[in-house]
Every structure is written in C-alpha cells, then in structure tokens.
Design a protein around this motif. Structure first.
Motif, mmCIF file in Angstrom:
data_model
loop_
_atom_site.group_PDB
_atom_site.id
_atom_site.type_symbol
_atom_site.label_atom_id
_atom_site.label_comp_id
_atom_site.label_asym_id
_atom_site.label_seq_id
_atom_site.Cartn_x
_atom_site.Cartn_y
_atom_site.Cartn_z
ATOM 1 N N GLY A 70 -5.987 -3.702 2.588
ATOM 2 C CA GLY A 70 -7.010 -3.126 3.445
ATOM 3 C C GLY A 70 -6.482 -2.183 4.512
ATOM 4 O O GLY A 70 -7.153 -1.978 5.540
ATOM 5 N N ILE A 103 -4.519 -0.482 -7.597
ATOM 6 C CA ILE A 103 -5.833 -0.677 -6.981
ATOM 7 C C ILE A 103 -5.900 -2.021 -6.274
ATOM 8 O O ILE A 103 -6.399 -2.129 -5.141
ATOM 9 N N ALA A 104 -5.374 -3.054 -6.923
ATOM 10 C CA ALA A 104 -5.400 -4.399 -6.336
ATOM 11 C C ALA A 104 -4.609 -4.449 -5.032
ATOM 12 O O ALA A 104 -5.039 -5.081 -4.055
ATOM 13 N N VAL A 131 -12.191 2.427 4.064
ATOM 14 C CA VAL A 131 -13.117 2.333 2.928
ATOM 15 C C VAL A 131 -13.446 3.721 2.400
ATOM 16 O O VAL A 131 -13.471 3.954 1.180
ATOM 17 N N ARG A 180 -10.542 5.100 0.461
ATOM 18 C CA ARG A 180 -10.410 4.423 -0.829
ATOM 19 C C ARG A 180 -11.388 5.006 -1.852
ATOM 20 O O ARG A 180 -11.052 5.170 -3.029
ATOM 21 N N GLU A 181 -12.584 5.321 -1.394
ATOM 22 C CA GLU A 181 -13.573 5.938 -2.282
ATOM 23 C C GLU A 181 -13.087 7.294 -2.776
ATOM 24 O O GLU A 181 -13.285 7.659 -3.935
ATOM 25 N N ARG A 220 -10.718 7.203 -5.804
ATOM 26 C CA ARG A 220 -11.193 6.728 -7.105
ATOM 27 C C ARG A 220 -11.062 7.755 -8.231
ATOM 28 O O ARG A 220 -10.627 7.410 -9.343
ATOM 29 N N ILE A 270 -3.982 -1.967 -2.942
ATOM 30 C CA ILE A 270 -4.710 -1.213 -1.912
ATOM 31 C C ILE A 270 -5.882 -2.025 -1.375
ATOM 32 O O ILE A 270 -6.116 -2.089 -0.165
ATOM 33 N N GLU A 271 -6.607 -2.653 -2.278
ATOM 34 C CA GLU A 271 -7.781 -3.436 -1.874
ATOM 35 C C GLU A 271 -7.357 -4.685 -1.086
ATOM 36 O O GLU A 271 -7.991 -5.055 -0.095
ATOM 37 N N ALA A 272 -6.280 -5.335 -1.513
ATOM 38 C CA ALA A 272 -5.871 -6.598 -0.889
ATOM 39 C C ALA A 272 -5.402 -6.397 0.541
ATOM 40 O O ALA A 272 -5.723 -7.201 1.426
ATOM 41 N N THR A 280 0.831 -1.202 0.000
ATOM 42 C CA THR A 280 0.000 0.000 0.000
ATOM 43 C C THR A 280 0.866 1.254 0.000
ATOM 44 O O THR A 280 0.566 2.223 -0.710
#
Length: 235
Positions: free
Chosen positions: A40, A33-34, A44, A47-48, A51, A36-38, A10
């Motif tokens: 966590g 993106i992957a 949330v 993260r929005e 975008r 950051i999402e993985a 991250t």
C-alpha cells in the motif's frame, strides 16, 4: 548482483516494471501486483494508472514488448533510464558521480556487475528495496525532479511507462516537481537538441563529509558549481 534482504517489495516491483522485458516478466506480473497491493505504498490513483502497463506486460507478445521498450528508452536520451544522463549528459563529471553513487551502494551492501551502470533507475530502485523505508523515501525524494521529468515526457508516448514514475512519486507524496528543463525536439536523431536538454538540478545520495574526496557531498558541490558556471557563461 548481490543485495541485502528485501524490506520494501514495492520498490523491487517498480524496478521489474522498468527493466527490459524478458520471458520471466509475464509470469511474475501477479506477484508484482500482489506486492504493490499488500504494502500500500503507492496511492490508489497511481495503482489504477499502472493497470494498463501491467496488463500489457502480462499478456502481450514478448518480442512486441521488447521492441516497444527499445523504441522508447534506447533511441532517445530524453527518456533515458540513467539518472545522471539528465544531469551531466556525457560530460566528465558523470564519471565521478557514478563512482560516488557506486560507493554509496557498496556501503549499503549492494554489489553490482561490472557491466551495470549504477545510475540505471531499475538498479537504483532495487537498492531502495533493501533499505529501511524512511531512508528509501529520502533517497527517492532526491531524484524526484528527474522522475517527474520522465513522467511528463513518457506521458506523451504510448506504452504506459509514465505510470511507473507516477507510482514512485506517489510513495513520497510528490505529484509535480518543478525542474530546470529546456524544451527540445523529441526526434531521436536530433542529438544536438537532446544534448541541450541536460538537466541542472542536483542529486545527492545520503550524508557525507564535504571535504572527503569520495563523499556524495562532493557531487552536490560539483553540480552547483557547474550550474553557476553555465549561467555565468550565458550571461
């Protein structure tokens, strides 16, 4: 640049988002993106907020992205991506602070190119990506007041880069950090006002012996002394 194996992707992702856009960035957006999402690590909500910037970096013309980056980060010190710009400006103390931070990098296994300044935030985030998570969070927390300042200033400008600092602060559960600031004119050419905005809050990086001539504790002591001298002169 050489660095230890990555432990926190991250931080490397955020570093890439704050770096000068190159032709390699757009194809890397799905991987960013992957990561950051993985992991966590980022909230949330943060993260929005990322975008729109991610969408721009993945789709807009490269030259437009580069022009926007230069306009935002290279034409005013208010948005400088160099940590010590917001503490020392161009004073002589900045040089020693650079040396102390560089030595901290070297102890952590990071070697940087001769033309890279150690307080460049993307480089700092790259370093954090190779440190144990709790250590990385601790080092990030020491710069939270600067990140918060940049988040606030960039939120007033288009481009979406404020969200990167929002994301970084969410990693350490910081949403608002009060820093000693001076309200200044946001015009890039108003150098006198820009210089008056140097921040006074100290940044320290890790443990050290305060009597050691090269320790990071000396940086903290120097900053506190500078603060006292400045306030005494004003009085």
């Amino acid at each position: 640049m050489m660095i230890n194996p990555v432990s926190n992707r991250t931080f490397r992702a955020l570093s890439a988002l704050l770096a000068y856009p190159t032709e390699d960035l757009s194809p890397a957006i799905p991987e960013i993106i992957a990561a950051i999402e993985a992991e966590g690590l980022i909230s949330v909500e943060a993260r929005e907020q990322l975008r729109p910037l991610l969408a721009d970096l993945g789709t807009l013309d490269l030259y437009d992205l580069q022009e926007r980056y230069v306009e935002l980060f290279d034409k005013t010190r208010r948005h400088s991506l160099h940590l010590f710009e917001h503490i020392h400006g161009e004073s002589r103390d900045r040089g020693q602070a650079m040396v102390d931070l560089l030595e901290h990098y070297q102890r952590g296994g990071l070697l940087i190119a001769a033309n890279e300044l150690p307080d460049f935030i993307p480089l700092f985030l790259e370093f954090l990506s190779a440190r144990p998570l709790e250590e990385a969070r601790g080092l990030l927390k020491e710069t939270a007041h600067i990140f918060s300042l940049l988040e606030e200033r960039l939120a007033k400008r288009t481009g979406g880069y404020a969200a990167v600092f929002t994301a970084a602060l969410s990693i350490i559960n910081e949403t608002a950090v009060i820093a000693d600031t001076v309200e200044i004119n946001d015009e890039p050419d108003d150098l006198a006002s820009i210089d008056a905005a140097w921040e006074e809050t100290a940044v320290t990086f890790g443990p050290g012996n305060a009597t050691d001539g090269c320790s990071v504790d000396r940086l903290r002591i120097q900053m506190r002394a500078a603060n006292r001298d400045a306030r005494h002169n004003v009085a």
